[in-house]
Design a protein around this motif. Sequence first.
Motif, mmCIF file in Angstrom:
data_model
loop_
_atom_site.group_PDB
_atom_site.id
_atom_site.type_symbol
_atom_site.label_atom_id
_atom_site.label_comp_id
_atom_site.label_asym_id
_atom_site.label_seq_id
_atom_site.Cartn_x
_atom_site.Cartn_y
_atom_site.Cartn_z
ATOM 1 N N TYR A 1 -3.437 1.432 -6.619
ATOM 2 C CA TYR A 1 -3.127 0.020 -5.902
ATOM 3 C C TYR A 1 -3.981 -0.969 -6.644
ATOM 4 O O TYR A 1 -3.207 -2.390 -6.773
ATOM 5 N N ASP A 2 -5.079 -0.907 -6.374
ATOM 6 C CA ASP A 2 -5.958 -1.898 -7.230
ATOM 7 C C ASP A 2 -5.733 -2.350 -8.520
ATOM 8 O O ASP A 2 -5.604 -3.514 -9.014
ATOM 9 N N LEU A 3 -5.360 -1.404 -9.458
ATOM 10 C CA LEU A 3 -4.719 -1.833 -10.977
ATOM 11 C C LEU A 3 -3.441 -2.528 -10.802
ATOM 12 O O LEU A 3 -3.271 -3.547 -11.539
ATOM 13 N N SER B 1 -2.654 5.533 -4.338
ATOM 14 C CA SER B 1 -4.195 5.775 -4.234
ATOM 15 C C SER B 1 -4.765 4.612 -4.448
ATOM 16 O O SER B 1 -4.263 3.535 -4.560
ATOM 17 N N ASP B 2 -5.883 4.226 -3.795
ATOM 18 C CA ASP B 2 -6.713 3.012 -3.805
ATOM 19 C C ASP B 2 -6.800 2.660 -5.112
ATOM 20 O O ASP B 2 -6.687 1.446 -5.437
ATOM 21 N N GLU B 3 -7.372 3.405 -6.302
ATOM 22 C CA GLU B 3 -7.628 3.071 -7.658
ATOM 23 C C GLU B 3 -6.319 2.512 -8.152
ATOM 24 O O GLU B 3 -6.169 1.372 -8.828
ATOM 25 N N LYS C 1 -1.739 -10.086 -10.547
ATOM 26 C CA LYS C 1 -2.293 -11.565 -10.741
ATOM 27 C C LYS C 1 -2.234 -12.143 -11.814
ATOM 28 O O LYS C 1 -2.040 -13.264 -12.130
ATOM 29 N N ARG D 1 0.711 -1.198 0.171
ATOM 30 C CA ARG D 1 0.046 0.146 0.001
ATOM 31 C C ARG D 1 0.798 1.347 -0.086
ATOM 32 O O ARG D 1 0.650 2.270 -0.674
ATOM 33 N N ILE E 1 -2.315 -4.313 -8.206
ATOM 34 C CA ILE E 1 -2.738 -5.729 -7.850
ATOM 35 C C ILE E 1 -2.959 -6.861 -8.732
ATOM 36 O O ILE E 1 -2.688 -7.763 -8.812
ATOM 37 N N ASN E 2 -3.933 -6.074 -9.585
ATOM 38 C CA ASN E 2 -4.852 -6.757 -10.594
ATOM 39 C C ASN E 2 -3.553 -7.155 -11.672
ATOM 40 O O ASN E 2 -3.510 -8.437 -12.253
ATOM 41 N N TYR E 3 -2.956 -6.480 -12.089
ATOM 42 C CA TYR E 3 -1.790 -6.436 -13.081
ATOM 43 C C TYR E 3 -0.718 -7.613 -12.601
ATOM 44 O O TYR E 3 -0.521 -8.495 -13.154
#
Length: 178
Positions: free
Chosen positions: A84-86, A80-82, A92, A62, A88-90
Motif C-alpha cells: 500500500y505504501d509503495l 499489505s502495509d508495504e 504521488k 487500503r 501511494i508513493n507511486y
Amino acid sequence: MQKIIKKRGGSIYLNMRVMKINDIERFSSYLDYRTNLIFLIGNETGLRISDIINLKRADIKRTLRIKEKKTGKKFKHKFSDELYDLIINYMKYNKFNEYLFGTNSKKHHITRQAVWKAFKKAAKEAGEQSNIGTHSMRKNKAWKVFTETNSIKEARKALNHDNSNCIIYYNWRDDIEN
C-alpha cells in the motif's frame, strides 16, 4: 512443462511451473518501478493483468474493491502495509491520468502487451529460463496460498474461482519433474 492430472470427483488440476522466491526477487530487480509495482500487485492479489492495468487511482484504498473484468465477479483485497505504501508513493509522483498505470496520452492505461514485453525482457536479463508471462503472478498467488493452507479450496478462493470441478493448481517445477 505441464501435466494434467485428474483427481477423484472429476476435478482437473493443471500443474504449471511457478516462480521460486529467489527467482521472484531476481526477476523483479530487472523491472522498472512501474512494472515492478504491477508485478507486486499481481503476486499479492492474484488479479489478472487485465484487472491490474484497469485499476484507477480512485480504486486505491487500503482495501481494494473492484469488479473483475473477465468474470464480472466482485473482488476484495486488503493490501499489505508495504505494498500500500509503495502504491501511494507511486501515485504521488506519477499523475498520468485517472488510471493507476496510465500512459502519457492521458486517456489510456498501459497495455497487457507492454507489461508482457517488460516481463520477457526482465526474465531474459535475469537469466530466467522458464516461460514468465503476465499470468505468472496468478500462479504465484495460488501456490503461496496452497503452501500456507495446504488447501486447494483456499487457493481456488484466492483466485476467485467458483467451480471446484475446474480448479487450477499451480505447482513448482521440481515437483512436476519428480
